[in-house]
Design a protein around this motif. Structure first.
Motif, PDB file in Angstrom:
ATOM      1  N   GLU A   1     -19.883  18.398  20.002  1.00 25.41           N
ATOM      2  CA  GLU A   1     -18.829  18.943  19.009  1.00 25.41           C
ATOM      3  C   GLU A   1     -19.735  18.657  17.527  1.00 25.41           C
ATOM      4  OE1 GLU A   1     -16.766  21.093  20.227  1.00 25.41           O
ATOM      5  OE2 GLU A   1     -17.125  20.393  22.439  1.00 25.41           O
ATOM      6  N   VAL A   2     -20.236  17.258  16.918  1.00 20.71           N
ATOM      7  CA  VAL A   2     -20.540  17.920  15.793  1.00 20.71           C
ATOM      8  C   VAL A   2     -21.989  17.729  15.221  1.00 20.71           C
ATOM      9  CG1 VAL A   2     -20.443  16.629  13.555  1.00 20.71           C
ATOM     10  CG2 VAL A   2     -18.158  16.361  15.626  1.00 20.71           C
ATOM     11  N   ARG A   3     -22.304  16.905  15.744  1.00 20.26           N
ATOM     12  CA  ARG A   3     -23.810  17.100  15.989  1.00 20.26           C
ATOM     13  C   ARG A   3     -24.816  17.984  16.362  1.00 20.26           C
ATOM     14  NH1 ARG A   3     -27.544  13.066  18.964  1.00 20.26           N
ATOM     15  NH2 ARG A   3     -27.166  13.694  20.681  1.00 20.26           N
ATOM     16  N   ASN A   4     -24.803  18.805  16.940  1.00 17.97           N
ATOM     17  CA  ASN A   4     -24.951  20.451  17.206  1.00 17.97           C
ATOM     18  C   ASN A   4     -25.184  21.378  16.250  1.00 17.97           C
ATOM     19  OD1 ASN A   4     -26.354  19.046  19.353  1.00 17.97           O
ATOM     20  ND2 ASN A   4     -25.058  19.359  21.207  1.00 17.97           N
ATOM     21  N   PRO A   5     -23.550  21.862  16.061  1.00 17.17           N
ATOM     22  CA  PRO A   5     -23.178  22.790  15.128  1.00 17.17           C
ATOM     23  C   PRO A   5     -24.405  22.334  13.428  1.00 17.17           C
ATOM     24  CG  PRO A   5     -21.409  22.171  16.298  1.00 17.17           C
ATOM     25  CD  PRO A   5     -22.073  21.150  16.921  1.00 17.17           C
ATOM     26  N   LEU A   6     -23.591  21.005  13.025  1.00 20.72           N
ATOM     27  CA  LEU A   6     -24.819  19.944  11.663  1.00 20.72           C
ATOM     28  C   LEU A   6     -25.627  20.555  12.130  1.00 20.72           C
ATOM     29  CD1 LEU A   6     -23.184  16.986  10.690  1.00 20.72           C
ATOM     30  CD2 LEU A   6     -22.095  19.271  10.126  1.00 20.72           C
ATOM     31  N   THR A   7     -26.718  20.791  13.237  1.00 22.62           N
ATOM     32  CA  THR A   7     -28.452  21.395  13.318  1.00 22.62           C
ATOM     33  C   THR A   7     -28.388  22.280  12.980  1.00 22.62           C
ATOM     34  OG1 THR A   7     -28.398  18.821  14.809  1.00 22.62           O
ATOM     35  CG2 THR A   7     -29.718  20.328  14.668  1.00 22.62           C
ATOM     36  N   ALA A   8     -27.556  22.739  13.712  1.00 25.41           N
ATOM     37  CA  ALA A   8     -27.984  24.381  12.943  1.00 25.41           C
ATOM     38  C   ALA A   8     -27.470  25.096  12.090  1.00 25.41           C
ATOM     39  CB  ALA A   8     -26.697  25.299  14.420  1.00 25.41           C
ATOM     40  N   VAL A   9     -26.865  24.460  11.314  1.00 30.84           N
ATOM     41  CA  VAL A   9     -26.631  24.309  10.072  1.00 30.84           C
ATOM     42  C   VAL A   9     -27.584  24.232   9.183  1.00 30.84           C
ATOM     43  CG1 VAL A   9     -25.225  23.679   8.066  1.00 30.84           C
ATOM     44  CG2 VAL A   9     -23.720  24.907   9.740  1.00 30.84           C
TER      45      VAL A   9
END
Length: 508
Positions: free
Chosen positions: A16-24
């Motif tokens: 929920e958190v790590r994947n969106p942060l990596t995309a950002v």
């Protein structure tokens, strides 16, 4: 219970958190390329901190190298190897070791425990602001191994001792507290115990105990990897690229924390280069491996964080991980490999890596020697500072110790500069030299004769009484072409040049 709660939290936020942060992070990198701005750099740094914090949390719930096999190893040997990573601190911190029965081995996941002990040692060094001492002891009885690590640092307040190991609790002004959380988690998972004693202003002691009778795995690592029927080993590694890199980071626990710094500062992409090396090894491209090793040797030499222990750890991690993947490739392909085929493969892989290592260290050593030589030449140049005072007059001030090596450098540099700059008068000021041994005195005055042979007049100034006494004892006499003056100022005035003293400067 506390660590179990951490595991539940980490499992819930991973996707929920790590994947969106990596995309950002990826979009920020693209934006920086199109429209560079300092604010974007700051945003990337803070994003990296957030991702790192999240990864630390995940490491506690699911420690690195969870599928690493349990092996037997000596804690003393691993502690010695970890101390080599702190060579830059040895000048201020004294290490006292007391290892009883160092040959006794403990059963466990070596890389997990190495990282835990690294965190403890790192905290101990950081707790000592100036000079101090770290004491490490190791002992054992029939069932238990005892390790004690104490420092003479700032200590920890009594009311905060019970909070050690709690996620995000730290006594440092900068830090997340996840390092000690990892330590506690790893020690408990190995059936051990940990106790901390501390007194403010006196230091801190970590007391650890580990059982000796942990069952040992058979040594092979079964991994859940992608496989397509009929693919070759190189293609198998390519489709499992991410898993290969993660295994490397798990194996080389002391490198993973500095890998981004190495890439940013040293321009060395360790993970990408490891993939390239492995593919060259499998294809048995010896010439390309030699060229690659020579390039890497020079690059690695330029990065101060990459000491010899780090280099060896990284290459050994590559070797171990590659063999883990070869095992899983053979397992998934269900090929019946003969003993002769296995040993032929073993010879190819290990021999090829040895070729890389040999040329890597040859290149590294050659570049290091060249760098040392260039520094030596620079020091030699600085030790013979010939300063022009006019078109035909220069001064050579000698300062500090003059030994035989420096005397030879003075001879070479002085005679070369006289010829190149057409110097007609060379002032050799010796007021900064307090002592010369007899061999050096003889050499220096032969140099003065050499100066005269090149049509240059040598004027020696500032000879101290001690050196004058040595000259008299040796029976050395100056040639007619060498003059002596009591002071440099006296010589300059006779040449029609002038040194402004402090009074002259103040009135001008």
């Amino acid at each position: 219970m506390r660590l179990a709660s951490v595991g539940q939290i980490a499992a819930g936020i991973a996707h929920e958190v790590r994947n969106p942060l990596t995309a950002v992070k990826g979009f920020l990198q693209l934006l920086q390329e199109q429209a560079p701005h300092n604010y974007i750099d700051i945003a990337q740094q803070e994003l990296d901190n957030a991702i790192s914090t999240l990864q630390n949390l995940l490491n506690v719930s699911k420690p690195d190298a969870e599928d690493e096999p349990v092996t037997r190893f000596s804690l003393c040997a691993e502690l010695e190897s970890l101390l080599s990573l702190f060579q830059d601190q040895i000048y201020r911190v004294t290490i006292e070791k007391s290892f009883e029965q160092p040959e006794v081995e403990i059963s466990g996941r070596k890389n997990q425990l190495k990282r835990a002990f690294f965190n403890i040692l790192k905290n101990s060094f950081e707790a000592i602001s100036g000079k101090g001492t770290i004491r490490i002891s190791h002992s054992c009885d029939n069932n238990t191994v005892y390790v004690s690590i104490s420092d003479t640092g700032v200590g920890i307040p009594r009311e905060k001792l019970m909070l050690l190991g709690t996620p995000f609790f730290t006594t440092k002004s900068e830090g997340t507290g996840m390092g000690l959380t990892y330590v506690y988690s790893t020690v408990y998972q190995h059936g051990g115990s940990i106790r901390v004693e501390s007194e403010e202003g006196q230091g801190t002691t970590f007391l650890l105990e580990f059982p000796l009778n942990v069952p040992v795995d058979k040594g092979v690592v079964v991994m859940d990897l992608q496989y397509e029927q009929g693919i070759q080993l190189k293609d198998f590694l390519s489709i499992n690229k991410d898993e290969f890199e993660q295994r490397l980071l798990n194996e080389a626990v002391n490198i993973r924390d500095i890998i981004q710094d190495i890439k940013t500062i040293g321009n060395i992409d360790l993970l990408s280069n490891a993939q390239k090396l492995v593919h060259l090894m499998i294809d048995h491209k010896d010439l390309e491996i030699v060229n690659f090793a020579q390039q890497e040797g020079q690059l690695w030499d330029r990065h101060s964080s990459l000491n010899l222990a780090v280099k060896l750890e990284w290459f050994q991690a590559i070797r171990r991980v590659l063999w883990d993947f070869i095992y899983n490739y053979e397992r998934l392909s269900k090929q019946q490999i003969t003993r002769e085929q296995f040993f032929a493969l073993e010879r190819q892989i290990n021999t090829t890596l040895d070729i890389f290592l040999r040329h890597f260290f040859m290149s590294y050593t050659r570049f290091k020697d060249e760098l040392i030589q260039s520094h030596k030449e620079l020091i030699d140049d600085l030790s013979v500072p010939i300063i022009p005072l006019s078109a035909s007059v220069s001064i050579l001030p000698l300062l500090g110790t003059v030994d035989t090596h420096r005397a030879k450098v003075i001879q070479e540099k002085a005679l070369h500069q006289i010829g190149a700059s057409k110097i007609r008068t060379l002032l050799i000021d010796m007021s900064g030299v307090a002592f010369l041994d007899t061999m050096v005195v003889k050499h220096l005055f032969k140099i003065m004769d050499g100066v005269s042979y090149m049509g240059c007049k040598a004027i020696v100034t500032g000879i101290r009484p001690e050196i004058a006494s040595t000259i008299v004892d040796l029976g050395i006499s100056f040639s007619d072409k060498v003059e002596t003056k009591g002071t440099l100022q006296q010589a300059l005035e006779e040449l029609g040049l002038q040194i402004l003293d402090s009074e002259t400067k103040s009135t001008s």
